[in-house]
Design a protein around this motif. Sequence first.
Motif, PDB file in Angstrom:
ATOM      1  N   HIS A  77      -6.382  -4.481   5.888  1.00  0.00           N
ATOM      2  CA  HIS A  77      -5.771  -3.519   4.961  1.00  0.00           C
ATOM      3  C   HIS A  77      -6.177  -3.723   3.513  1.00  0.00           C
ATOM      4  CE1 HIS A  77      -2.976  -6.759   3.762  1.00  0.00           C
ATOM      5  NE2 HIS A  77      -3.080  -7.127   5.018  1.00  0.00           N
ATOM      6  N   HIS A 112       0.856  -1.186   0.000  1.00  0.00           N
ATOM      7  CA  HIS A 112       0.000   0.000   0.000  1.00  0.00           C
ATOM      8  C   HIS A 112       0.891   1.236   0.000  1.00  0.00           C
ATOM      9  CE1 HIS A 112      -3.402  -2.465   1.640  1.00  0.00           C
ATOM     10  NE2 HIS A 112      -2.408  -3.138   2.175  1.00  0.00           N
ATOM     11  N   HIS A 136      -2.634  -3.554  -3.194  1.00  0.00           N
ATOM     12  CA  HIS A 136      -3.980  -3.446  -2.631  1.00  0.00           C
ATOM     13  C   HIS A 136      -4.995  -3.541  -3.786  1.00  0.00           C
ATOM     14  CE1 HIS A 136      -6.812  -0.847   0.123  1.00  0.00           C
ATOM     15  NE2 HIS A 136      -7.403  -1.913  -0.332  1.00  0.00           N
ATOM     16  N   CYS A 173      -4.440   1.829  -5.106  1.00  0.00           N
ATOM     17  CA  CYS A 173      -3.437   1.763  -4.038  1.00  0.00           C
ATOM     18  C   CYS A 173      -2.497   0.601  -4.346  1.00  0.00           C
ATOM     19  CB  CYS A 173      -4.123   1.558  -2.689  1.00  0.00           C
ATOM     20  SG  CYS A 173      -2.974   1.420  -1.303  1.00  0.00           S
TER      21      CYS A 173
HETATM   22 ZN   LIG Z   1      -4.006   0.307   0.366  1.00  0.00          ZN
END
Ligand SMILES: [Zn+2]
Length: 211
Positions: free
Chosen positions: A76, A28, A125, A133
């Motif tokens: 996350h 990320h 991500h 991301c």
């Molecule tokens: Zn992220």
Amino acid sequence: MNYKIQHIPFSEGKRPGIKINPKYITIHSTANEKSSAQNERDWLVNPSNNRIASWHIAVDEKEIIEAIPLDEIAYHAGDKRGNNLSIGIEICESGNREKTLKNAAILVSDILYRKGWDIDRMRRHFDWSGKNCPRIFNYNNWEGWTKFKKDVSLELSKMNASTWAKTPWDWGVKEGIIDGKRPKDFATREEVITIIYRFKNKIENIKNNKL
Ligand SMILES: [Zn+2]
């Protein structure tokens, strides 16, 4: 580089303490140009932070902070599988970008090396949930991501012994003559004599039938 362990207390939505067996590393970027690794860590335990969101490790230009043990779930990936299967790393967008990315590449290669993994274990991500991301790598159709994986691969290659040296290297590690780190690095005089000394002890032990 400084690797700090600052585990947050157990809490719902951040660190529930559920054990996982990760198979991937999810990358990320923080989406905050002012926040350092320490700021990110402090935010996790800020009373006004009620979001279900956390990560394992944050890295900036000067240090690395581990907030959740790597064998516990963190939130996350925006995706159940991603959270259950991966270690979440936040790359800070603050400070010197070049230094930060160098630190991040070393950090990721170190985890890959210790797990016996290759760069095919790296995920964005974006790969789990489609979120933009790590946004710092999203230019020219994710050219930054391709470059970062190359940088990690380069760091990883420094940690693995060359094919031609693999048999003696693995032997030396197994016998406790060398520590198995930095195969392509130079040895100092004290490291050389230590290797010879360990070998001498080994031979003497064999002679004395201690083995
Ligand atoms: Zn992220």
